[in-house]
Design a protein around this motif. Structure first.
Motif: not given
Length: 392
Positions: A18-19, A22-23, A26, A126
């Protein structure tokens, strides 16, 4: 704008976890001017999927299985948008796109579902990135028709009247609560299928038409997908087709001549509906008697149902062909035609799938489920696809 998209995709689509998502989300959430390009990239991933052999129903089925409702609504909307630009679509795509209507449109507003429930920009980004990650990783699969853009338009024809009648009969069989009526309706539908298929085969032989086997994909959804795949294989074999199950992607590819493919799709769907209804009724009786082994009962029921349907179709098919050839000279002249078509179907299937494996069936552990499933298959009363007698 492109640099934002590229950076977001590099972070989200080519990594795990998920990192990176998320980046990427964003970055996209902070760049509203990238929305149009984000959608265009999604359509590009769909075009890539079409070139790799996927069709709309395949993609939606996989997204529905592996992701969530917002992803399903988004991919349906993207598919409808992407396919709207083609002057002609491959066979079967029109029906698949029509089935997307309920997925892509919110009934209360008439607007696309992907827009009906407003989300914050981060959540929306997302969803896009999770969907695109799945689309990007779709591998090439065996094509069952040309991709859009390579379709040569043919004559515009409506559905043959016989198929319309068959659909109506099977719909009534699925809806009735009386087993005897369902048996009669299903038997009549199968008789019409047989006549339609034999007429098409004779016409092709007499006119020396360059008819060749085709293929279609039929969804085999969880739960109890092994039993469903076995049922589909039984129906396909009885209808002079070959079915190859792709467990990983939740579908079977059925190879055969077009009239037989249509029959397989119709009959499999109807038998599955009837079998599921019978299973639910039998399970209710088991629960009323105090049993709670719901999962094992259902799994065993459907395995027994599929096994018995296959056995009855095979036995009755051999008997009916023998009787038809002995009693009817025209039927005897048809046998070489059917044999040649069987060879053509087998050859096409082997070329499409040069390597296949078999698997051992497990899970038939509930005695009551097996008994009830076998009885339900006996009540299904499905005759062979030729003009032979109905099963006793």
């Amino acid at each position: 704008m492109d640099s934002v998209i590229d950076k977001a995709f590099a972070a989200a689509l080519y990594g795990e976890g998920h990192e990176g998502l998320d980046t990427g989300a964003s970055l996209l959430a902070a760049a509203p001017d990238a929305d149009a390009e984000l959608r265009r990239r999604g359509e590009e991933y769909l075009r890539r999927a079409w070139r790799h052999g996927w069709q709309p129903a395949d993609v939606v089925r996989l997204v529905r299985r592996d992701l969530d409702a917002p992803h399903t609504r988004l991919v349906a909307a993207l598919i409808r948008s992407e396919t709207a630009g083609y002057p002609h679509l491959p066979p079967r795509w029109t029906t698949q796109l029509a089935d997307l209507a309920d997925t892509a449109t919110a009934p209360e507003t008439g607007r696309p579902r992907a827009q009906a429930q407003p989300r914050d920009r981060f959540s929306d980004a997302t969803v896009h990135l999770e969907l695109y990650r799945l689309l990007l990783r779709l591998p090439p699969i065996e094509p069952v028709g040309p991709p859009p853009g390579e379709t040569v338009p043919g004559p515009v024809e409506g559905e043959p009247r016989t198929l319309t009648r068959i659909r109506a009969l099977l719909a009534k069989a699925e809806a009735t609560g009386f087993p005897e009526e369902a048996e009669a309706l299903t038997a009549k539908a199968q008789e019409l299928m047989a006549r339609h298929s034999l007429d098409e085969a004779l016409l092709a032989a007499r006119t020396h038409a360059k008819d060749a086997p085709g293929a279609c994909r039929v969804g085999v959804d969880a739960p109890y997908e092994t039993a469903k795949a076995i049922l589909l294989d039984s129906v396909a074999t009885a209808n002079r087709c070959r079915a190859v199950w792709n467990e990983a992607f939740g579908f079977s590819t059925v190879v055969g001549f077009e009239p037989d493919l249509e029959a397989v799709e119709l009959l499999y769907t109807s038998l599955l509906v009837q079998g599921t209804a019978a299973m639910t009724k039998a399970e209710a009786g088991q629960r009323a008697a105090g049993r709670r082994r719901t999962k094992t009962f259902r799994q065993t029921f459907l395995l027994a149902y599929a096994h018995r349907i296959g056995a009855r179709l095979a036995e009755a098919g051999e008997h009916a062909v023998t009787e038809a050839a002995a009693e009817d000279a025209s039927a005897a002249s048809l046998l070489p035609v059917l044999a040649a078509r069987d060879v053509a179907v087998t050859d096409r299937a082997e070329r499409m799938f040069p390597e296949t494996t078999t698997t051992r069936v497990r899970g038939a552990t509930d005695g009551e489920g097996w008994t009830h499933g076998t009885a339900a298959a006996d009540r299904a009363h499905v005759p062979p696809r030729n003009q032979g007698p109905a099963l006793p």
